[in-house]
Design an enzyme around this catalytic site. Structure first.
Site, PDB file in Angstrom:
ATOM      1  N   ASN A   4      54.959 -85.134  74.350  1.00  0.00           N
ATOM      2  CA  ASN A   4      55.017 -86.188  73.330  1.00  0.00           C
ATOM      3  C   ASN A   4      55.135 -85.592  71.927  1.00  0.00           C
ATOM      4  O   ASN A   4      55.925 -86.053  71.093  1.00  0.00           O
ATOM      5  CB  ASN A   4      53.749 -87.057  73.366  1.00  0.00           C
ATOM      6  CG  ASN A   4      53.642 -87.897  74.627  1.00  0.00           C
ATOM      7  OD1 ASN A   4      54.610 -88.034  75.365  1.00  0.00           O
ATOM      8  ND2 ASN A   4      52.466 -88.439  74.881  1.00  0.00           N
ATOM      9  N   ASP A  15      49.624 -88.181  69.252  1.00  0.00           N
ATOM     10  CA  ASP A  15      50.724 -87.231  69.488  1.00  0.00           C
ATOM     11  C   ASP A  15      51.860 -87.448  68.489  1.00  0.00           C
ATOM     12  O   ASP A  15      52.471 -86.489  68.013  1.00  0.00           O
ATOM     13  CB  ASP A  15      51.272 -87.399  70.918  1.00  0.00           C
ATOM     14  CG  ASP A  15      50.217 -87.087  71.972  1.00  0.00           C
ATOM     15  OD1 ASP A  15      49.309 -86.285  71.676  1.00  0.00           O
ATOM     16  OD2 ASP A  15      50.307 -87.651  73.076  1.00  0.00           O
ATOM     17  N   SER A  70      54.405 -96.232  65.368  1.00  0.00           N
ATOM     18  CA  SER A  70      54.443 -96.046  66.827  1.00  0.00           C
ATOM     19  C   SER A  70      53.530 -97.035  67.548  1.00  0.00           C
ATOM     20  O   SER A  70      53.812 -97.410  68.679  1.00  0.00           O
ATOM     21  CB  SER A  70      54.077 -94.605  67.202  1.00  0.00           C
ATOM     22  OG  SER A  70      52.676 -94.439  67.280  1.00  0.00           O
TER      23      SER A  70
HETATM   24  P1  ATP Z   1      45.986 -91.323  71.396  1.00  0.00           P
HETATM   25  O1  ATP Z   1      44.911 -90.572  72.126  1.00  0.00           O
HETATM   26  O2  ATP Z   1      46.151 -92.724  71.878  1.00  0.00           O
HETATM   27  O3  ATP Z   1      47.259 -90.572  71.295  1.00  0.00           O
HETATM   28  P2  ATP Z   1      44.408 -90.680  69.114  1.00  0.00           P
HETATM   29  O4  ATP Z   1      43.058 -91.270  69.355  1.00  0.00           O
HETATM   30  O5  ATP Z   1      44.583 -89.243  69.316  1.00  0.00           O
HETATM   31  O6  ATP Z   1      45.510 -91.498  69.885  1.00  0.00           O
HETATM   32  P3  ATP Z   1      44.341 -92.089  66.628  1.00  0.00           P
HETATM   33  O7  ATP Z   1      43.350 -91.495  65.734  1.00  0.00           O
HETATM   34  O8  ATP Z   1      43.980 -93.344  67.333  1.00  0.00           O
HETATM   35  O9  ATP Z   1      44.852 -90.973  67.618  1.00  0.00           O
HETATM   36  O10 ATP Z   1      45.685 -92.401  65.827  1.00  0.00           O
HETATM   37  C1  ATP Z   1      46.481 -91.406  65.230  1.00  0.00           C
HETATM   38  C2  ATP Z   1      47.116 -92.002  64.005  1.00  0.00           C
HETATM   39  O11 ATP Z   1      47.893 -93.135  64.388  1.00  0.00           O
HETATM   40  C3  ATP Z   1      46.125 -92.510  62.969  1.00  0.00           C
HETATM   41  O12 ATP Z   1      45.706 -91.486  62.093  1.00  0.00           O
HETATM   42  C4  ATP Z   1      46.971 -93.581  62.265  1.00  0.00           C
HETATM   43  O13 ATP Z   1      47.823 -92.991  61.323  1.00  0.00           O
HETATM   44  C5  ATP Z   1      47.821 -94.152  63.407  1.00  0.00           C
HETATM   45  N1  ATP Z   1      47.174 -95.334  64.033  1.00  0.00           N
HETATM   46  C6  ATP Z   1      46.477 -95.371  65.179  1.00  0.00           C
HETATM   47  N2  ATP Z   1      46.034 -96.619  65.439  1.00  0.00           N
HETATM   48  C7  ATP Z   1      46.472 -97.393  64.420  1.00  0.00           C
HETATM   49  C8  ATP Z   1      46.355 -98.785  64.096  1.00  0.00           C
HETATM   50  N3  ATP Z   1      45.669 -99.641  64.889  1.00  0.00           N
HETATM   51  N4  ATP Z   1      46.937 -99.219  62.951  1.00  0.00           N
HETATM   52  C9  ATP Z   1      47.624 -98.382  62.157  1.00  0.00           C
HETATM   53  N5  ATP Z   1      47.775 -97.057  62.412  1.00  0.00           N
HETATM   54  C10 ATP Z   1      47.208 -96.562  63.515  1.00  0.00           C
HETATM   55  O1  RIB Z   2      48.323 -88.838  74.403  1.00  0.00           O
HETATM   56  C1  RIB Z   2      49.002 -89.681  75.297  1.00  0.00           C
HETATM   57  C2  RIB Z   2      49.321 -88.929  76.558  1.00  0.00           C
HETATM   58  O2  RIB Z   2      48.116 -88.608  77.221  1.00  0.00           O
HETATM   59  C3  RIB Z   2      50.137 -89.713  77.556  1.00  0.00           C
HETATM   60  O3  RIB Z   2      51.523 -89.558  77.385  1.00  0.00           O
HETATM   61  C4  RIB Z   2      49.637 -89.211  78.895  1.00  0.00           C
HETATM   62  O4  RIB Z   2      50.586 -88.440  79.569  1.00  0.00           O
HETATM   63  C5  RIB Z   2      48.374 -88.425  78.589  1.00  0.00           C
HETATM   64  O5  RIB Z   2      48.557 -87.104  78.790  1.00  0.00           O
END
Ligand code: ATP
Ligand code: RIB
Length: 304
Positions: free
Chosen positions: A43, A253, A283
């Site tokens: 990703n 990601d 995204s």
């Molecule tokens: P994932 O594990 O689903 O890939 P994550 O928990 O690692 O996500 P997050 O901190 O949730 O990452 O999100 C990464 C970035 O995406 C945030 O810093 C923000 O810029 C954007 N983002 C995530 N959720 C939202 C939201 N509900 N509204 C706007 N921006 C968001």
């Molecule tokens: O961060 C999202 C990713 O976590 C998904 O694409 C899934 O493959 C898991 O590894």
């Protein structure tokens, strides 16, 4: 243009959408389903590739249809696949993902071929890796390989970005603190520091505890609250855009992919965070992981 090496996982994501997550023993009908290329490493590489970065992927795929699809996907997104290996007789990594009506996800991964990405690959790809200006890592591959890649970066003066996801207490924080960039979300930061991360102040303190242990830059993603950069001399919070989130899978990601693409051009952490924040916010307004990542043209038209 600086080349970026992503050493990490490739999965096939099997994504079901549901209004309510089934309880134990319960069966429910999904409101939607799709398969898509995923895996944290892939990703991040694809997000950077879609934005025009020069990306090399170091990964292992299975010798099945999912592996073939992942390889095609890397090529379609202009990613250097010279170090994408196929493991004979091994299934590709798979992620079973449930997304609920609040756009939250629950993910179950089966490592599959990702477990074959052993430290020896770092030796095999060494010449190509030495040409790179940044190494990007996550934790869906064996920890020994993550450590070998960090050591390689340190020995060769190549900055390393570690996204400690999914978080595991087995991660050696001594090794992690050798990285130039450490990019957890709030939950991962709490697990890895053992400190609370419920408020911005607590996040800052937890991030600072890592800076005090030698980490140069800690960038915490905070979902809809945006992201925070903490270093010895810097503190910055970049708010996320207010959007209608439909699927946050892979938001972190997309943030990292955009961050490394921008940083590889500008060498400016604030600038890279601002772009990454916008890119990741876009995204979450679209379903899917990589499918929700904008191309350079699409992003340039929409960004502020
Ligand atoms: P994932 O594990 O689903 O890939 P994550 O928990 O690692 O996500 P997050 O901190 O949730 O990452 O999100 C990464 C970035 O995406 C945030 O810093 C923000 O810029 C954007 N983002 C995530 N959720 C939202 C939201 N509900 N509204 C706007 N921006 C968001
Ligand atoms: O961060 C999202 C990713 O976590 C998904 O694409 C899934 O493959 C898991 O590894």
């Amino acid at each position: 243009m600086m080349k970026i090496a992503v050493i990490g996982s490739t999965n096939m994501d099997l994504v079901s959408y549901t209004n309510t997550i089934p309880a134990a023993g319960e069966t429910r009908e999904a409101t939607g389903f799709h398969t898509a290329c995923g895996g944290k490493g892939a990703n991040q590489a694809v997000a950077a590739g879609k934005l025009g970065a020069n990306v090399m992927m170091v990964t292992v795929i299975g010798d099945d249809l999912f592996g073939e699809k992942s390889m095609d996907n890397f090529m379609e997104n202009h990613i250097d696949t010279e170090y994408v290996w196929t493991a004979t007789g091994v299934a590709s990594g798979v992620a079973t993902i449930l997304v609920d009506s609040t756009s939250q996800n629950r993910i179950l991964i089966h490592k599959g071929a990702n477990a074959c990405l052993t430290p020896e690959v770092i030796d095999e790809a060494a010449d190509a890796l030495r040409e790179c200006g940044l190494i990007v890592l996550q934790l869906e591959i064996p920890l020994e390989t993550v450590y070998a890649a960090i050591d390689f970066g340190v020995a060769n003066g190549i900055p390393v970005l570690l996204n400690p996801a999914p978080a595991t207490k087995e991660l050696s924080m001594e090794k992690a603190c050798l990285c130039d960039f450490f990019v957890p979300n709030e939950t991962e930061l709490a697990i890895l520091t053992g400190m609370p991360t419920g408020t911005e102040d607590e996040i800052k303190k937890a991030a600072m505890s890592l800076v005090n242990r030698g980490l140069k830059n800690v960038i915490v993603t905070m979902g809809s609250k945006g992201s925070m950069w903490v270093s010895k001399n810097d503190f910055l919070v970049v708010p996320a855009q207010t959007v209608d989130a439909v699927d946050t899978t892979g938001a972190g990601d997309s943030f990292i992919g955009c961050f490394v693409e921008n940083y590889s051009r500008t060498r400016s952490i604030p600038e890279a965070m601002k772009e990454a924040s916008q890119y990741a916010s876009f995204s979450v307004t679209r379903k899917g992981t990589q499918d929700s990542y904008l191309t350079r043209d699409e992003f340039d038209k929409l960004k502020k």
